[in-house]
Write a protein that holds these residues in place. Structure first.
Motif, short mmCIF file in Angstrom:
data_model
loop_
_atom_site.label_atom_id
_atom_site.label_comp_id
_atom_site.label_asym_id
_atom_site.label_seq_id
_atom_site.Cartn_x
_atom_site.Cartn_y
_atom_site.Cartn_z
N THR A 100 0.38 -0.96 -0.26
CA THR A 100 0.02 0.11 -0.01
C THR A 100 1.12 1.19 0.39
O THR A 100 0.43 2.69 -0.74
CB THR A 100 -0.76 0.46 1.35
N ASP A 101 2.15 0.91 0.49
CA ASP A 101 2.96 2.36 0.71
C ASP A 101 3.50 2.37 -1.21
O ASP A 101 3.73 3.69 -0.84
CB ASP A 101 3.77 2.48 1.47
N SER A 102 4.21 1.43 -1.48
CA SER A 102 4.42 1.98 -2.84
C SER A 102 3.07 2.80 -3.74
O SER A 102 3.26 3.01 -4.71
CB SER A 102 4.27 0.02 -3.67
N LEU A 103 1.94 1.50 -3.98
CA LEU A 103 0.78 2.50 -4.56
C LEU A 103 1.02 3.89 -3.84
O LEU A 103 0.46 5.30 -4.51
CB LEU A 103 -0.58 1.73 -3.99
N VAL A 104 0.98 4.48 -2.35
CA VAL A 104 1.25 5.92 -2.20
C VAL A 104 2.04 6.63 -2.70
O VAL A 104 1.94 7.85 -3.30
CB VAL A 104 1.12 5.94 -0.36
N THR A 105 3.49 5.79 -2.97
CA THR A 105 4.62 6.19 -4.25
C THR A 105 3.95 6.32 -5.45
O THR A 105 5.07 7.94 -5.87
CB THR A 105 5.86 6.17 -3.27
N PHE A 106 3.64 5.57 -5.56
CA PHE A 106 3.28 5.82 -6.92
C PHE A 106 2.07 6.96 -7.44
O PHE A 106 2.72 8.11 -7.92
CB PHE A 106 2.31 4.78 -7.54
N GLY A 107 0.90 7.23 -6.17
CA GLY A 107 0.13 8.63 -6.29
C GLY A 107 1.40 9.55 -6.51
O GLY A 107 1.12 10.94 -7.16
#
Length: 334
Positions: A100-107
């Motif tokens: 989920t943190d990686s998805l935040v990084t993508f955002g």
């Protein structure tokens, strides 16, 4: 004497100029595939290798990845039937804070790179389009970085421009003004690594989207500008706002969609910029980097990695559909 009229045998394909009859249900499949008089033969000769390559290297791995996502597949790509776990891998990935943190990084990366690339590409296209000479030269110069490898560009940015020692170009320029040296890729407060990542991606892809905007600008009818001049519109901002920009709507939608999809697929610049002999740092991990370590790390959990890849693919599809609906892509203009 009565003339003897001999009947000519009918041609196999019917009268001259008439198409041969379509293949009936009793004909073999090869005749149907090749078409009448083998007219489809060259089509399959030229497209066949690409279809085979696309199937073997794209569709089969995709299907295999979806299949693996339902199994407990560690260190193997052929799990046994007893290792079937259903949707457990998907639930585990959605509960994984690192994912989920990686998805935040993508955002965050998307929030930086999409508007920056859009603005830079549009500005370059407007400048090149206004040139009266050497337009092809400048178009080629700005497009040339697109042909550069992401890995090579990342190493140049890491070892030469944003090197964290005094020999780096960025620190050399800062030294001219008496500023302190900056460890660009290892400082998290402030996170200077975002500057390195965004500038690298900007340099690599702005030229491609500039060409798309140039194509859109060249499709704008010049009569619109002439009519605007007659109506008293000022050249410059007013012309751009009320004529040029609205005419680039379709191009803008395509550019934004491509930018978002490409941001989802960010891997090379992150991995080659931030990783070192000690591995990849715990910060700034986009989804593909996290899935890379999940599937090919110490545990080699290919089932969880495949589930994460499927989730990422679904997110890309949903984001694309939502954007297309938002921008009205494909909607008939009434």
């Amino acid at each position: 004497m009565a003339a003897v009229v001999r009947e000519r045998p009918a041609r196999r394909g019917g009268p001259v100029g008439q198409e041969p009859p379509p293949a009936g249900p009793g004909r073999p499949w090869a005749r149907r595939l090749l078409g009448p008089q083998r007219r489809h033969l060259w089509f399959w000769v030229f497209t066949g290798p690409f279809v085979i390559g696309l199937t073997v290297f794209t569709y089969v791995p995709l299907g295999w990845s979806v299949w693996l996502s339902f199994f407990e597949a560690r260190n193997t790509v052929t799990p046994a039937a007893a290792d079937f776990v259903g949707l457990d891998n998907y639930a585990a990935m959605l509960r994984d804070e690192a994912f989920t943190d990686s998805l935040v990084t993508f955002g965050l990366f998307t929030a930086f790179i999409v508007p920056a690339t859009y603005a830079l590409a549009l500005a370059l296209a407007l400048m090149v389009n206004r040139l009266r000479f050497a337009q092809a030269f400048f178009r080629s110069v700005f497009f040339l970085p697109v042909a550069c490898s992401y890995v090579v560009a990342a190493l140049i940015w890491k070892m030469s421009i944003f090197n964290g020692v005094r020999f780096g170009l960025a620190n050399t320029v800062l030294g001219w003004f008496g500023a302190e040296q900056v460890a660009w890729l290892s400082t998290t407060d402030p996170p200077w690594y975002w500057l390195v990542l965004v500038t690298l991606r900007l340099w690599l892809q702005a030229g491609f989207y500039m060409v798309l905007f140039l194509a859109g600008l060249q499709r704008v009818p010049p009569q619109l500008y002439e009519a605007a001049a007659v109506d008293g519109a000022r050249p410059g901002w007013q012309t751009f706002r009320y004529i040029t920009f609205p005419q680039l709507r379709a191009t803008s939608v395509a550019v934004v969609l491509l930018l978002v999809v490409n941001a989802f697929q960010a891997f090379d610049e992150f991995y080659n910029l931030l990783s070192d002999a000690r591995g990849y740092p715990p910060y700034a991990r986009p989804p593909l980097v996290h899935l890379y370590y999940t599937a090919l790390g110490e545990e080699q959990n290919l089932g969880a990695g495949s589930a994460g890849a499927v989730i990422l693919a679904l997110l890309i599809a949903v984001a694309t559909v939502v954007q297309a609906r938002w921008f009205g892509l494909g909607r008939k203009e009434g």
